[in-house]
Design an enzyme around this catalytic site. Sequence first.
Site, short mmCIF file in Angstrom:
data_model
loop_
_atom_site.label_atom_id
_atom_site.label_comp_id
_atom_site.label_asym_id
_atom_site.label_seq_id
_atom_site.Cartn_x
_atom_site.Cartn_y
_atom_site.Cartn_z
N CYS A 8 9.34 1.55 -4.83
CA CYS A 8 9.57 0.87 -6.10
C CYS A 8 9.22 1.85 -7.22
O CYS A 8 9.20 3.06 -6.98
CB CYS A 8 8.77 -0.44 -6.19
SG CYS A 8 6.97 -0.25 -6.13
N ASN A 11 4.65 1.78 -7.25
CA ASN A 11 3.95 1.70 -5.96
C ASN A 11 2.63 0.94 -6.06
O ASN A 11 1.67 1.23 -5.36
CB ASN A 11 3.72 3.10 -5.35
CG ASN A 11 3.27 3.10 -3.89
OD1 ASN A 11 2.56 3.99 -3.44
ND2 ASN A 11 3.65 2.09 -3.13
N CYS A 13 3.03 -2.79 -6.99
CA CYS A 13 3.41 -4.22 -6.88
C CYS A 13 4.36 -4.46 -5.70
O CYS A 13 3.96 -4.97 -4.65
CB CYS A 13 4.03 -4.73 -8.17
SG CYS A 13 2.93 -4.68 -9.60
N ARG A 14 5.63 -4.10 -5.89
CA ARG A 14 6.64 -4.51 -4.90
C ARG A 14 6.55 -3.74 -3.58
O ARG A 14 6.53 -4.35 -2.50
CB ARG A 14 8.05 -4.36 -5.51
CG ARG A 14 8.33 -5.35 -6.61
CD ARG A 14 9.54 -4.96 -7.41
NE ARG A 14 9.31 -3.73 -8.16
CZ ARG A 14 10.23 -3.08 -8.86
NH1 ARG A 14 11.47 -3.53 -8.88
NH2 ARG A 14 9.92 -1.98 -9.52
N SER A 15 6.53 -2.41 -3.64
CA SER A 15 6.55 -1.66 -2.36
C SER A 15 5.25 -1.83 -1.56
O SER A 15 5.32 -1.87 -0.33
CB SER A 15 6.93 -0.20 -2.56
OG SER A 15 6.05 0.50 -3.39
N ASP A 116 11.15 -6.55 -10.94
CA ASP A 116 9.85 -5.97 -11.26
C ASP A 116 8.95 -7.06 -11.87
O ASP A 116 9.27 -7.61 -12.92
CB ASP A 116 10.09 -4.84 -12.27
CG ASP A 116 8.83 -4.10 -12.64
OD1 ASP A 116 7.74 -4.58 -12.31
OD2 ASP A 116 8.95 -3.03 -13.26
P1 4NP Z 1 6.17 -1.84 -9.09
O1 4NP Z 1 5.80 -2.48 -10.51
O2 4NP Z 1 7.27 -0.85 -9.36
O3 4NP Z 1 6.65 -3.02 -8.30
O4 4NP Z 1 4.92 -1.21 -8.55
C1 4NP Z 1 5.46 -1.71 -11.61
C2 4NP Z 1 4.20 -1.20 -11.74
C3 4NP Z 1 3.86 -0.48 -12.86
C4 4NP Z 1 4.79 -0.28 -13.87
C5 4NP Z 1 6.06 -0.79 -13.72
C6 4NP Z 1 6.40 -1.51 -12.60
N1 4NP Z 1 4.44 0.42 -15.04
O5 4NP Z 1 5.27 0.52 -15.94
O6 4NP Z 1 3.32 0.94 -15.13
#
Ligand code: 4NP
Length: 145
Positions: A8, A11, A13-15, A116
């Site tokens: 993702c 790294n 939340c989703r992954s 996201d």
């Molecule tokens: P992820 O979510 O891609 O599912 O881990 C996010 C985590 C952090 C951010 C964006 C999405 N960020 O902008 O910091």
Amino acid sequence: MTSVLFVCLGNICRSPTAEAVFRARSANLGIAIDSAGTGAWHAGEGPDPRSRAEGERRGYSFEGQTARKVTVQDFYDFDFILAMDASNLSDLRDLRPNDSQANLSLFLPDGSDVPDPYYGGPEGFSRVVDLIEFASDFWLAQMTV
Ligand code: 4NP
């Protein structure tokens, strides 16, 4: 041994959720599982507490997970590289070496995104787990035929 990398943006939340769910569902199958982000902002951090809380509430373990950025070497080390959304997939295609044998694909079988959840409310984190549980069963079936 089959290996799979979930990717993702951050790294956190989703992954990491996909890693936790897939690890639980593939227990004893000997599949190597990891996750990474296309961005490095959260490298070295543990999973987002909101993702962790929702996942743990549903029985998944996030133990030992630390965020890292995806590397070129990943394209040689993993059989499957599964992207959470179209933007992640586009970034991975830019990074992919021409001689990589990895199966690079969107994670959701219908070609849609795992949204996201980072800037949204708790329902987004719950929806992420729903989608990941569904897609994990699809990919497990692909990997065990
Ligand atoms: P992820 O979510 O891609 O599912 O881990 C996010 C985590 C952090 C951010 C964006 C999405 N960020 O902008 O910091």
